[in-house]
Design a protein around this motif. Structure first.
Motif, PDB file in Angstrom:
ATOM      1  N   ASP A   8       0.985  -1.227   0.090  1.00 19.91           N
ATOM      2  CA  ASP A   8      -0.019  -0.066   0.018  1.00 19.91           C
ATOM      3  C   ASP A   8       0.914   1.165  -0.048  1.00 19.91           C
ATOM      4  N   GLU A   9       0.684   2.149  -0.962  1.00 16.89           N
ATOM      5  CA  GLU A   9       1.585   3.427  -1.159  1.00 16.89           C
ATOM      6  C   GLU A   9       1.426   4.342   0.176  1.00 16.89           C
ATOM      7  N   LYS A  10       0.415   4.040   0.927  1.00 19.60           N
ATOM      8  CA  LYS A  10       0.136   4.867   2.113  1.00 19.60           C
ATOM      9  C   LYS A  10       1.089   4.365   3.349  1.00 19.60           C
ATOM     10  N   GLN A  11       1.329   3.166   3.423  1.00 19.07           N
ATOM     11  CA  GLN A  11       1.914   2.683   4.358  1.00 19.07           C
ATOM     12  C   GLN A  11       3.449   2.389   4.194  1.00 19.07           C
ATOM     13  N   SER A  12       4.016   2.256   5.341  1.00 17.61           N
ATOM     14  CA  SER A  12       5.610   1.997   5.403  1.00 17.61           C
ATOM     15  C   SER A  12       5.872   0.668   4.691  1.00 17.61           C
ATOM     16  N   TRP A  13       7.013   0.625   3.678  1.00 18.55           N
ATOM     17  CA  TRP A  13       7.224  -0.450   3.278  1.00 18.55           C
ATOM     18  C   TRP A  13       8.617  -1.246   3.899  1.00 18.55           C
ATOM     19  N   GLN A  14       8.676  -2.414   4.318  1.00 21.82           N
ATOM     20  CA  GLN A  14       9.665  -3.343   4.694  1.00 21.82           C
ATOM     21  C   GLN A  14      10.020  -4.367   3.598  1.00 21.82           C
ATOM     22  N   LEU A  15      10.997  -4.061   2.892  1.00 20.71           N
ATOM     23  CA  LEU A  15      11.288  -4.929   1.768  1.00 20.71           C
ATOM     24  C   LEU A  15      12.352  -5.925   2.330  1.00 20.71           C
ATOM     25  N   ALA A  16      12.273  -7.095   1.892  1.00 23.61           N
ATOM     26  CA  ALA A  16      13.379  -8.206   2.289  1.00 23.61           C
ATOM     27  C   ALA A  16      14.013  -8.677   1.017  1.00 23.61           C
ATOM     28  N   PRO A  17      15.296  -8.918   1.243  1.00 19.92           N
ATOM     29  CA  PRO A  17      16.062  -9.806   0.123  1.00 19.92           C
ATOM     30  C   PRO A  17      15.271 -10.886  -0.475  1.00 19.92           C
ATOM     31  N   GLU A  18      15.154 -10.945  -1.940  1.00 20.24           N
ATOM     32  CA  GLU A  18      14.537 -12.108  -2.222  1.00 20.24           C
ATOM     33  C   GLU A  18      12.959 -11.909  -2.254  1.00 20.24           C
ATOM     34  N   GLY A  19      12.561 -10.810  -2.068  1.00 20.81           N
ATOM     35  CA  GLY A  19      11.146 -10.443  -1.975  1.00 20.81           C
ATOM     36  C   GLY A  19      10.420 -10.360  -3.076  1.00 20.81           C
ATOM     37  N   LYS A  20       9.200 -10.274  -3.135  1.00 22.37           N
ATOM     38  CA  LYS A  20       8.219 -10.483  -4.399  1.00 22.37           C
ATOM     39  C   LYS A  20       7.177  -9.352  -3.901  1.00 22.37           C
ATOM     40  N   TYR A  21       6.883  -8.143  -4.750  1.00 20.42           N
ATOM     41  CA  TYR A  21       6.175  -7.286  -4.221  1.00 20.42           C
ATOM     42  C   TYR A  21       5.346  -6.433  -5.523  1.00 20.42           C
ATOM     43  N   PHE A  22       4.505  -6.080  -5.226  1.00 23.97           N
ATOM     44  CA  PHE A  22       3.790  -5.031  -6.302  1.00 23.97           C
ATOM     45  C   PHE A  22       2.654  -4.136  -5.423  1.00 23.97           C
ATOM     46  N   THR A  23       2.489  -2.921  -6.407  1.00 25.78           N
ATOM     47  CA  THR A  23       1.674  -1.982  -5.848  1.00 25.78           C
ATOM     48  C   THR A  23       0.766  -1.442  -7.066  1.00 25.78           C
ATOM     49  N   THR A  24      -0.328  -0.738  -6.692  1.00 30.84           N
ATOM     50  CA  THR A  24      -0.984   0.035  -7.747  1.00 30.84           C
ATOM     51  C   THR A  24      -1.430   1.428  -7.604  1.00 30.84           C
ATOM     52  N   ARG A  25      -1.800   1.932  -8.848  1.00 31.10           N
ATOM     53  CA  ARG A  25      -1.969   3.393  -8.581  1.00 31.10           C
ATOM     54  C   ARG A  25      -3.131   3.653  -9.182  1.00 31.10           C
ATOM     55  N   ASN A  26      -4.330   4.245  -8.845  1.00 30.92           N
ATOM     56  CA  ASN A  26      -5.498   4.716  -9.570  1.00 30.92           C
ATOM     57  C   ASN A  26      -6.270   3.527 -10.124  1.00 30.92           C
ATOM     58  N   ASP A  27      -5.908   2.409  -9.577  1.00 32.38           N
ATOM     59  CA  ASP A  27      -6.429   1.130 -10.123  1.00 32.38           C
ATOM     60  C   ASP A  27      -6.209   0.734 -11.500  1.00 32.38           C
ATOM     61  N   SER A  28      -5.486   1.758 -12.003  1.00 39.68           N
ATOM     62  CA  SER A  28      -5.217   1.425 -13.714  1.00 39.68           C
ATOM     63  C   SER A  28      -3.719   1.240 -14.088  1.00 39.68           C
ATOM     64  N   SER A  29      -2.925   1.477 -12.891  1.00 36.89           N
ATOM     65  CA  SER A  29      -1.378   1.618 -13.052  1.00 36.89           C
ATOM     66  C   SER A  29      -0.867   0.376 -12.180  1.00 36.89           C
ATOM     67  N   LEU A  30       0.306  -0.195 -12.383  1.00 41.91           N
ATOM     68  CA  LEU A  30       0.742  -1.277 -11.561  1.00 41.91           C
ATOM     69  C   LEU A  30       1.951  -1.380 -11.698  1.00 41.91           C
ATOM     70  N   ILE A  31       3.028  -1.584 -10.610  1.00 40.80           N
ATOM     71  CA  ILE A  31       4.280  -1.812 -10.691  1.00 40.80           C
ATOM     72  C   ILE A  31       4.705  -3.057  -9.783  1.00 40.80           C
ATOM     73  N   ALA A  32       5.306  -3.920 -10.444  1.00 39.09           N
ATOM     74  CA  ALA A  32       5.875  -5.261  -9.702  1.00 39.09           C
ATOM     75  C   ALA A  32       7.243  -5.547  -9.928  1.00 39.09           C
ATOM     76  N   PHE A  33       7.641  -6.085  -8.563  1.00 43.61           N
ATOM     77  CA  PHE A  33       9.338  -6.193  -8.655  1.00 43.61           C
ATOM     78  C   PHE A  33       9.536  -7.255  -7.632  1.00 43.61           C
ATOM     79  N   HIS A  34      10.846  -7.970  -7.932  1.00 45.73           N
ATOM     80  CA  HIS A  34      11.262  -8.714  -6.950  1.00 45.73           C
ATOM     81  C   HIS A  34      12.896  -8.120  -6.799  1.00 45.73           C
ATOM     82  N   THR A  35      12.985  -8.322  -5.592  1.00 45.20           N
ATOM     83  CA  THR A  35      14.500  -7.530  -5.079  1.00 45.20           C
ATOM     84  C   THR A  35      15.750  -8.514  -5.268  1.00 45.20           C
TER      85      THR A  35
END
Length: 430
Positions: A40-67
């Motif tokens: 959630d963009e409104k929350q603090s992010w705690q990212l881990a090594p070899e983590g898999k994450y994604f977030t969205t904006r406006n319900d119409s754009s998305l970014i996914a990444f793995h560290t």
């Protein structure tokens, strides 16, 4: 995943994604199924090594990444970008008109629509509706009428016999779809129609909407040997689907990212568009906001901007540059433009060629005729905003921006093979 299954799932994805909102919903479901954690963009992010994450904006754009297993400052980030929107007819805020006893909805043209093919098609309506509940809470809901509820009939040839020689379309007067026959005195409520599509017993009032008409004809394999696929929104949901599959099926060992932006077809200038801060803000939260660390990471990264390319049409071959005529089913196309409408340069082009050579994927090149204007992509915008080395590529396509486009059935598989190798590659810099 077998080749046949990839194509069938691509067609299913296209059919279930009539709007950018629905496309992002489909991508979200697949990421969650693959074990990616929603941020959630409104929350603090705690990212881990070899983590898999994604977030969205406006319900119409998305970014996914793995560290990944490596420091992005040293390894760089493998980035792939595409866009979720397609040219369409968008419903206006106060759309209802009754003319000669016909109920119509006023529309505005979204993006560079090829308008002629919209006539005489079975149209439905989909998008996002914002509403208030009985408790005063504001919510959003995605709706899709699914069935044909509208049509834009052509004028009969008998009434205007010049149409086959020259047909000029007035978007204000010629495009409002017809939905029903009603009495001129009938009090029709568009808001009530939308309420019926929302599954929420607490719904009190519809406040606003972003709705698009779309063709209900399903995506299909076409041709004597099923060598083509035909569908709405191949530009650019084909790239989104193939990018997603290559990403989630990679080994996740390297730092990597996919970004699917909205609003490319209207210039990308929005909070969720490529010219907005979405990607840079996600990268800063991942790698840190230190200017030195950020520049080090970006300088070792590569962005592959994937957006459809113009395949040479056998009936209109003269509209193509003679020695740069991409053929369907002949591999991904590198798109080049001297005026930076595409971000490709000799270094990024060479890197993409090298990636494709390593997995035996053929490569083609597109350059627009020197006497024609050139389209653009999210590639130059992303390269400008981040300073990342970028190459623009895409699958050769017929009838780009039509209500129904055509691509080769082999090309998505070749693109998938190249992109998956890119995400797994240990080296992405020259």
């Amino acid at each position: 995943m077998s080749d046949l299954l990839v194509i069938q799932e691509l067609l299913d994805f296209l059919g279930k994604s009539p709007t950018p909102f629905h496309a992002v919903q489909q991508v979200t479901e697949q990421l969650l199924k693959a074990g990616y954690v929603r941020l959630d963009e409104k929350q603090s992010w705690q990212l881990a090594p070899e983590g898999k994450y994604f977030t969205t904006r406006n319900d119409s754009s998305l970014i996914a990444f793995h560290t990944g297993r490596h420091d992005p400052t040293e390894a760089g980030i493998r980035m792939m970008g595409a866009h979720t929107d397609s040219p369409a007819l968008k419903v206006k805020p106060s759309p209802v008109t009754i003319n000669k006893g016909y109920l119509q909805l006023a529309v505005e043209v979204y993006g560079g629509v090829l308008l002629n093919p919209w006539f005489d098609r079975d149209l439905s309506l989909a998008g996002r509706v914002s509403y208030k509940t009985n408790d005063g809470i504001l919510k959003n809901a995605l709706i899709d009428f699914r069935t044909p509820i509208a049509i834009i009939p052509s004028l009969a040839i008998h009434l205007d016999r010049t149409q086959n020689e020259s047909k000029k379309i007035n978007p204000q007067t010629d495009l409002p779809p017809i939905l029903a026959q009603v009495s001129n005195s009938e009090n029709f409520s568009f808001e009530s129609l939308l309420k019926d599509q929302i599954n929420d017993d607490a719904l009190a009032e519809v406040l606003d909407w972003e709705l698009f008409f779309y063709d209900t004809q399903l995506p299909a394999e076409v041709g004597l040997n099923k060598e083509f696929i035909a569908s709405a929104r191949l530009d650019n949901l084909l790239s989104c689907f193939i990018g997603l599959q290559s990403f989630i099926n990679s080994d996740a060992s390297q730092p990597a990212l996919i970004v699917f932006n909205d609003h490319e077809e209207v210039g990308s200038a929005s909070a969720s568009g490529a010219d907005g801060p979405f990607l840079k803000q996600v990268l800063e939260r991942w790698i840190g906001d230190s200017a030195e660390t950020f520049v080090q990471t970006i300088s070792r990264s590569l962005m592959i901007s994937v957006d459809n390319a113009h395949g040479v049409h056998p009936n209109f071959a003269s509209w193509h540059e003679p020695d740069h005529q991409p053929i369907l089913n002949s591999g991904p196309v590198i798109k080049i433009n001297a005026n930076q409408r595409y971000a490709s340069n000799s270094t990024s082009q060479a890197l993409f060629r090298h990636i494709c050579q390593q997995v035996n994927v053929p490569v083609q090149v597109f350059v627009v005729r020197s006497d024609l204007a050139c389209g653009s992509t999210i590639g130059p915008i992303t390269a400008t905003n981040l300073g990342v080395n970028t190459v623009d590529v895409g699958v050769a396509t017929f009838a780009m921006h039509s209500i129904r486009e055509t691509a080769g059935a082999k090309d998505p598989l070749l693109l998938l093979k190249a992109l998956q190798h890119f995400f797994n590659s240990s080296s992405i810099s020259a």
